[in-house]
Design a protein around this motif. Structure first.
Motif, short mmCIF file in Angstrom:
data_model
loop_
_atom_site.label_atom_id
_atom_site.label_comp_id
_atom_site.label_asym_id
_atom_site.label_seq_id
_atom_site.Cartn_x
_atom_site.Cartn_y
_atom_site.Cartn_z
N LEU A 177 6.60 -4.76 -24.71
CA LEU A 177 6.62 -3.30 -24.73
C LEU A 177 7.70 -2.83 -23.78
CD1 LEU A 177 5.40 -0.58 -25.63
CD2 LEU A 177 3.88 -0.75 -23.62
N ARG A 178 8.63 -2.04 -24.32
CA ARG A 178 9.67 -1.42 -23.50
C ARG A 178 9.26 0.02 -23.26
NH1 ARG A 178 15.05 -3.64 -26.68
NH2 ARG A 178 14.93 -5.82 -25.96
N ILE A 179 9.30 0.41 -21.99
CA ILE A 179 8.80 1.74 -21.63
C ILE A 179 9.58 2.25 -20.44
CG2 ILE A 179 7.01 1.11 -19.94
CD1 ILE A 179 5.12 2.84 -21.71
N THR A 180 9.66 3.58 -20.29
CA THR A 180 10.37 4.18 -19.17
C THR A 180 9.37 4.90 -18.27
OG1 THR A 180 12.37 4.48 -20.51
CG2 THR A 180 12.17 5.78 -18.48
N VAL A 181 9.42 4.55 -16.98
CA VAL A 181 8.51 5.16 -15.99
C VAL A 181 9.34 5.63 -14.82
CG1 VAL A 181 6.48 4.82 -14.54
CG2 VAL A 181 6.72 3.54 -16.67
N HIS A 182 9.20 6.93 -14.50
CA HIS A 182 9.95 7.53 -13.38
C HIS A 182 11.45 7.25 -13.51
CE1 HIS A 182 6.07 8.27 -11.70
NE2 HIS A 182 5.83 7.00 -11.38
N GLY A 183 11.95 7.30 -14.73
CA GLY A 183 13.36 7.12 -14.96
C GLY A 183 13.81 5.67 -14.98
N ARG A 184 12.88 4.76 -14.80
CA ARG A 184 13.22 3.33 -14.79
C ARG A 184 12.68 2.67 -16.05
NH1 ARG A 184 10.57 0.47 -10.17
NH2 ARG A 184 11.80 -1.27 -10.99
N ARG A 185 13.50 1.84 -16.65
CA ARG A 185 13.07 1.11 -17.83
C ARG A 185 12.26 -0.11 -17.40
NH1 ARG A 185 16.87 -1.25 -22.75
NH2 ARG A 185 15.25 -2.55 -23.72
N ARG A 186 11.05 -0.24 -17.97
CA ARG A 186 10.17 -1.36 -17.65
C ARG A 186 9.89 -2.15 -18.93
NH1 ARG A 186 9.40 -3.11 -13.02
NH2 ARG A 186 7.16 -2.98 -12.68
N GLU A 187 9.74 -3.42 -18.80
CA GLU A 187 9.45 -4.28 -19.94
C GLU A 187 8.27 -5.19 -19.57
OE1 GLU A 187 12.09 -7.66 -21.73
OE2 GLU A 187 12.76 -5.76 -22.62
N MET A 188 7.24 -5.15 -20.39
CA MET A 188 6.05 -5.94 -20.09
C MET A 188 5.58 -6.72 -21.30
SD MET A 188 3.20 -2.86 -19.82
CE MET A 188 1.89 -3.95 -19.31
N GLY A 189 5.14 -7.96 -21.06
CA GLY A 189 4.60 -8.76 -22.14
C GLY A 189 3.18 -8.35 -22.47
N LEU A 190 2.85 -8.39 -23.76
CA LEU A 190 1.51 -8.01 -24.20
C LEU A 190 0.73 -9.20 -24.76
CD1 LEU A 190 2.24 -4.60 -25.99
CD2 LEU A 190 1.59 -5.02 -23.62
N GLY A 191 1.28 -10.39 -24.65
CA GLY A 191 0.57 -11.56 -25.13
C GLY A 191 1.29 -12.24 -26.28
N GLY A 192 0.88 -13.44 -26.59
CA GLY A 192 1.54 -14.22 -27.62
C GLY A 192 0.89 -14.06 -28.99
N TRP A 193 1.70 -14.17 -30.00
CA TRP A 193 1.22 -14.15 -31.39
C TRP A 193 0.98 -15.59 -31.81
CZ3 TRP A 193 2.87 -16.26 -36.02
CH2 TRP A 193 2.32 -15.72 -37.18
N PRO A 194 -0.06 -15.93 -32.52
CA PRO A 194 -0.98 -15.03 -33.25
C PRO A 194 -2.25 -14.66 -32.49
CG PRO A 194 -1.32 -17.27 -33.99
CD PRO A 194 -0.24 -17.35 -32.95
N ASP A 195 -2.40 -15.15 -31.20
CA ASP A 195 -3.61 -14.79 -30.45
C ASP A 195 -3.75 -13.28 -30.35
OD1 ASP A 195 -4.26 -17.45 -30.09
OD2 ASP A 195 -3.19 -17.61 -28.19
N VAL A 196 -2.63 -12.62 -30.10
CA VAL A 196 -2.61 -11.14 -30.10
C VAL A 196 -2.01 -10.71 -31.43
CG1 VAL A 196 -1.69 -9.07 -28.99
CG2 VAL A 196 -2.34 -11.06 -27.59
N THR A 197 -2.83 -10.15 -32.27
CA THR A 197 -2.38 -9.74 -33.60
C THR A 197 -1.52 -8.48 -33.52
OG1 THR A 197 -4.29 -8.32 -34.01
CG2 THR A 197 -4.52 -10.67 -34.56
N LEU A 198 -0.92 -8.10 -34.67
CA LEU A 198 -0.13 -6.87 -34.73
C LEU A 198 -1.00 -5.66 -34.37
CD1 LEU A 198 2.40 -5.26 -35.42
CD2 LEU A 198 1.71 -5.36 -37.85
#
Length: 396
Positions: free
Chosen positions: A40-61
């Motif tokens: 997930l790419r997201i902007t917080v307080h003007g800063r771009r942040r990138e965080m993992g949400l888990g691996g597929w297929p354990d985490v489905t769409l």
């Protein structure tokens, strides 16, 4: 408006290596070699942040879209999703501390204030026997009054004193968990007590022999064995059985027996050793006991290298069908002091090794009343051996 929900559950498995957008900052990253994950790419307080949400297929769409929606809402509220998730992870780890681990840690932290560093196990055993078998594998943060009630209900009335001790130790463990930063219920123990109700069990004092009967019993301890000599010395000194059993030859000098502080239960806040005044009769008993000394123990056991067993004295009295128990001779002595002497309260209590007064008063009054106790213990020995029948008065 940028397109969202670009990917399909069926089509994900066929995507080539690389990053593929689902829209609104959610990306599917095919790293190749069976490594695929959501980002997930997201902007917080003007800063771009990138965080993992888990691996597929354990985490489905569908799972990834729900997570992305949650963290986007956090970012919209001004919360950094990466920092917030890390905070929640740490909190979850803290709350996974099991009761058995927290209780053991609490025990370790209290050892310094327990007699013999708690090596005898009596502090921990009520928890170990009656609580941990049922609740030891439960995270301490999950324990509530119902859990505690169900664990202790079987012994609440039948073993009231043990149940009370277990409840006390459990309360200490839960408070220790709070000190570790765990989200525990500090009122759980009090609420469990309310659910369990008042205990029906009535505490019974340890049976004691009337002081007038002690001389007759003392005379029967005449065969010179370690057991008889131990009981004689116990009667003459009024010490606890633990101190008597663990008496070392080097602790005795002349008419003074110095008991290490670790064996002086009942003197909370006291860290110094305690001096016992030995009457002439007590010194005679000690001289006889020296013939049995082994490994430095004045009263050695029949097996091994240690001191006499804590059950030996009780078993002798039980075999004789004497209702009183060895510890009860302290009561015999204290009652004699009250009935037959005018010893001040603080002196009489010091004879038994009890601390008297407040912490402040003890800080200023540091006498152990040894000289006054020397007179009393000599008169007590006279009574025990049948040489005294009059009331003792202390003057000067």
């Amino acid at each position: 408006m940028a397109a969202i929900s670009k990917l399909t559950a069926r089509g994900i498995s066929a995507l080539p290596p690389g990053k593929h957008s689902d829209g609104a900052g959610l990306w599917f990253w095919n790293r190749g070699e069976n490594s695929k994950q959501w980002i997930l790419r997201i902007t917080v307080h003007g800063r771009r942040r990138e965080m993992g949400l888990g691996g597929w297929p354990d985490v489905t769409l569908a799972d990834a879209r729900k997570l992305a929606k949650h963290w986007r809402s956090q970012a919209k509220a001004g919360v950094d999703p990466v920092k917030q998730r890390e905070k929640e992870r740490r909190q979850a780890e803290r709350n996974l501390h099991l009761l058995r681990d927290v209780a053991a840690d609490a025990f370790e932290s209290r050892k310094a204030e327990l007699k013999g560093d708690g090596k005898a196990g009596r502090w921990f055993s009520p928890l170990e026997l009656h609580v941990l078998p049922k609740l030891g594998g439960v995270p301490v943060a999950d324990i509530d009054q119902i859990d505690i009630r169900d664990a202790l209900r079987p012994i609440w009335h039948s073993k009231a004193d043990t149940a009370r001790k277990a409840m006390n130790r459990l309360s200490i463990a839960i408070k220790h968990g709070a000190a570790l930063g765990l989200d525990v219920d500090l009122q759980a123990v009090d609420k469990a007590k309310a659910l369990l109700g008042a205990q029906r069990h009535v505490a019974k004092n340890i049976p004691a022999m009337p002081w007038s009967d002690v001389p007759g019993f003392y005379q029967t301890l005449s065969d010179g064995t370690v057991t008889h000599l131990a009981l004689r010395l116990l009667i003459l000194t009024g010490v606890r059985t633990a101190a008597l059993r663990n008496c070392r030859v080097e602790q005795i000098e002349g008419d003074i027996w110095t008991i290490p502080a670790e064996f002086m239960k009942g003197r909370k806040g006291k860290t110094e050793d305690f001096r016992v005044s030995l009457s002439k009769e007590a010194q005679t008993v000690i001289k006889q006991a020296l013939a049995h000394e082994r490994g430095g123990w004045l009263l050695p056991g029949t097996r091994g290298k240690g001191p006499i067993s804590d059950m030996t004295l009780s078993q002798l009295m039980a075999r004789r069908k004497v209702e009183a128990r060895p510890h009860g001779f302290r009561t015999s002595l204290r009652t004699w002091l009250a009935d037959c002497t005018d010893a001040p309260h603080e002196v009489a209590e010091t004879v038994l090794g009890h601390a008297t007064g407040t912490t402040v008063s003890r800080a200023y009054q540091r006498s152990d009343h040894l000289e006054q106790r020397r007179v009393l213990m000599e008169r007590w020995a006279d009574h025990v051996t049948g040489a005294l029948s009059s009331v003792v008065r202390l003057h000067g």
